[in-house]
Design a protein around this motif. Structure first.
Motif, PDB file in Angstrom:
ATOM      1  N   GLU A  24      46.826 -43.363 -53.491  1.00 47.94           N
ATOM      2  CA  GLU A  24      47.536 -42.428 -54.547  1.00 47.94           C
ATOM      3  C   GLU A  24      46.319 -40.868 -54.519  1.00 47.94           C
ATOM      4  O   GLU A  24      45.218 -40.286 -54.053  1.00 47.94           O
ATOM      5  N   LEU A  25      47.858 -40.049 -54.424  1.00 42.73           N
ATOM      6  CA  LEU A  25      46.954 -38.451 -54.162  1.00 42.73           C
ATOM      7  C   LEU A  25      46.432 -37.555 -54.834  1.00 42.73           C
ATOM      8  O   LEU A  25      47.127 -37.884 -56.479  1.00 42.73           O
ATOM      9  N   ALA A  26      45.659 -36.849 -55.056  1.00 42.63           N
ATOM     10  CA  ALA A  26      45.994 -35.659 -56.085  1.00 42.63           C
ATOM     11  C   ALA A  26      46.780 -35.005 -56.401  1.00 42.63           C
ATOM     12  O   ALA A  26      46.714 -34.412 -57.761  1.00 42.63           O
ATOM     13  N   SER A  27      48.239 -35.073 -55.814  1.00 42.80           N
ATOM     14  CA  SER A  27      49.592 -34.262 -56.140  1.00 42.80           C
ATOM     15  C   SER A  27      49.850 -34.939 -57.461  1.00 42.80           C
ATOM     16  O   SER A  27      50.714 -34.932 -57.779  1.00 42.80           O
ATOM     17  N   GLY A  28      49.332 -36.241 -57.282  1.00 43.09           N
ATOM     18  CA  GLY A  28      50.069 -37.917 -58.286  1.00 43.09           C
ATOM     19  C   GLY A  28      50.967 -37.984 -57.655  1.00 43.09           C
ATOM     20  O   GLY A  28      52.122 -39.350 -57.903  1.00 43.09           O
ATOM     21  N   ASP A  29      51.334 -37.850 -56.024  1.00 49.43           N
ATOM     22  CA  ASP A  29      52.270 -38.350 -55.206  1.00 49.43           C
ATOM     23  C   ASP A  29      51.985 -39.750 -54.616  1.00 49.43           C
ATOM     24  O   ASP A  29      50.435 -39.534 -54.383  1.00 49.43           O
ATOM     25  N   ALA A  30      52.560 -40.550 -54.138  1.00 45.72           N
ATOM     26  CA  ALA A  30      51.998 -42.109 -53.299  1.00 45.72           C
ATOM     27  C   ALA A  30      52.201 -42.366 -51.732  1.00 45.72           C
ATOM     28  O   ALA A  30      53.301 -42.138 -52.234  1.00 45.72           O
ATOM     29  N   VAL A  31      51.489 -42.264 -51.137  1.00 42.72           N
ATOM     30  CA  VAL A  31      51.841 -43.343 -49.566  1.00 42.72           C
ATOM     31  C   VAL A  31      51.407 -44.350 -49.992  1.00 42.72           C
ATOM     32  O   VAL A  31      50.951 -45.217 -50.197  1.00 42.72           O
ATOM     33  N   ILE A  32      52.615 -45.196 -49.764  1.00 38.27           N
ATOM     34  CA  ILE A  32      52.584 -46.030 -49.457  1.00 38.27           C
ATOM     35  C   ILE A  32      52.829 -46.681 -48.045  1.00 38.27           C
ATOM     36  O   ILE A  32      53.888 -46.624 -47.014  1.00 38.27           O
ATOM     37  N   GLY A  33      52.474 -47.940 -47.147  1.00 41.34           N
ATOM     38  CA  GLY A  33      52.272 -48.718 -46.132  1.00 41.34           C
ATOM     39  C   GLY A  33      50.861 -48.894 -45.110  1.00 41.34           C
ATOM     40  O   GLY A  33      49.902 -49.582 -46.327  1.00 41.34           O
ATOM     41  N   THR A  34      51.205 -49.368 -43.442  1.00 43.43           N
ATOM     42  CA  THR A  34      49.624 -50.104 -43.593  1.00 43.43           C
ATOM     43  C   THR A  34      48.813 -48.889 -42.826  1.00 43.43           C
ATOM     44  O   THR A  34      49.043 -48.300 -42.488  1.00 43.43           O
ATOM     45  N   ALA A  35      47.323 -49.531 -43.137  1.00 42.38           N
ATOM     46  CA  ALA A  35      46.385 -48.597 -42.471  1.00 42.38           C
ATOM     47  C   ALA A  35      46.399 -48.469 -41.283  1.00 42.38           C
ATOM     48  O   ALA A  35      45.753 -50.260 -41.489  1.00 42.38           O
ATOM     49  N   THR A  36      46.081 -47.687 -40.284  1.00 41.81           N
ATOM     50  CA  THR A  36      45.658 -48.257 -38.989  1.00 41.81           C
ATOM     51  C   THR A  36      45.165 -47.491 -38.499  1.00 41.81           C
ATOM     52  O   THR A  36      44.846 -47.655 -37.510  1.00 41.81           O
ATOM     53  N   GLY A  37      44.454 -47.119 -38.980  1.00 44.63           N
ATOM     54  CA  GLY A  37      42.759 -46.471 -38.686  1.00 44.63           C
ATOM     55  C   GLY A  37      42.932 -45.764 -39.487  1.00 44.63           C
ATOM     56  O   GLY A  37      42.892 -44.507 -39.417  1.00 44.63           O
ATOM     57  N   LEU A  38      41.307 -44.193 -38.464  1.00 40.52           N
ATOM     58  CA  LEU A  38      40.704 -43.475 -38.561  1.00 40.52           C
ATOM     59  C   LEU A  38      41.242 -42.496 -37.475  1.00 40.52           C
ATOM     60  O   LEU A  38      41.879 -42.480 -36.318  1.00 40.52           O
ATOM     61  N   SER A  39      41.910 -40.917 -37.886  1.00 44.48           N
ATOM     62  CA  SER A  39      41.676 -40.191 -36.357  1.00 44.48           C
ATOM     63  C   SER A  39      40.945 -39.278 -36.457  1.00 44.48           C
ATOM     64  O   SER A  39      39.503 -39.859 -36.723  1.00 44.48           O
ATOM     65  N   ASP A  40      40.905 -38.343 -35.410  1.00 49.52           N
ATOM     66  CA  ASP A  40      39.796 -38.148 -34.896  1.00 49.52           C
ATOM     67  C   ASP A  40      38.753 -37.322 -35.926  1.00 49.52           C
ATOM     68  O   ASP A  40      37.237 -36.971 -35.936  1.00 49.52           O
ATOM     69  N   ASP A  41      39.083 -36.967 -36.652  1.00 50.30           N
ATOM     70  CA  ASP A  41      38.895 -36.585 -38.028  1.00 50.30           C
ATOM     71  C   ASP A  41      38.530 -36.715 -39.332  1.00 50.30           C
ATOM     72  O   ASP A  41      37.409 -36.846 -40.540  1.00 50.30           O
ATOM     73  N   GLY A  42      38.206 -38.414 -38.998  1.00 47.37           N
ATOM     74  CA  GLY A  42      38.026 -39.211 -39.568  1.00 47.37           C
ATOM     75  C   GLY A  42      38.820 -39.415 -40.673  1.00 47.37           C
ATOM     76  O   GLY A  42      38.476 -40.052 -42.093  1.00 47.37           O
ATOM     77  N   HIS A  43      40.244 -39.121 -40.781  1.00 42.14           N
ATOM     78  CA  HIS A  43      41.541 -38.919 -42.436  1.00 42.14           C
ATOM     79  C   HIS A  43      42.106 -40.394 -42.245  1.00 42.14           C
ATOM     80  O   HIS A  43      41.949 -41.001 -40.540  1.00 42.14           O
ATOM     81  N   LEU A  44      42.583 -41.245 -42.845  1.00 44.11           N
ATOM     82  CA  LEU A  44      43.529 -42.591 -42.731  1.00 44.11           C
ATOM     83  C   LEU A  44      44.266 -41.721 -42.774  1.00 44.11           C
ATOM     84  O   LEU A  44      45.227 -40.920 -43.000  1.00 44.11           O
ATOM     85  N   LEU A  45      44.472 -43.667 -41.888  1.00 43.77           N
ATOM     86  CA  LEU A  45      45.857 -42.859 -41.256  1.00 43.77           C
ATOM     87  C   LEU A  45      46.800 -44.523 -41.331  1.00 43.77           C
ATOM     88  O   LEU A  45      46.021 -45.825 -41.537  1.00 43.77           O
TER      89      LEU A  45
END
Length: 66
Positions: A24-45
């Motif tokens: 659930e994003l702050a914008s109210g949108d949602a992303v649905i999928g498979t968590a695959t790892g972290l980016s170099d900046d520590g963001h969820l992929l």
């Protein structure tokens, strides 16, 4: 810890990696999928039908298998 070592430790201990998630994003949108790892900046992929999303902030829920 540097980013690479932190990502490696997270991947070794994560209950989220390789799971179906809904973010659930702050914008109210949602992303649905498979968590695959972290980016170099520590963001969820998250792999979705449209491609890989890099998410810096959001509430993550694990989805039950269908």
């Amino acid at each position: 810890l540097d980013g690479a070592r932190l990502s490696q430790r997270w991947e070794q201990r994560s209950a989220t990696l390789d799971r179906e998630v809904r973010v659930e994003l702050a914008s109210g949108d949602a992303v649905i999928g498979t968590a695959t790892g972290l980016s170099d900046d520590g963001h969820l992929l998250v792999r979705t039908e449209e491609g890989v999303e890099e998410i810096s902030v959001g509430d993550v829920s694990h989805l039950r298998p269908t």
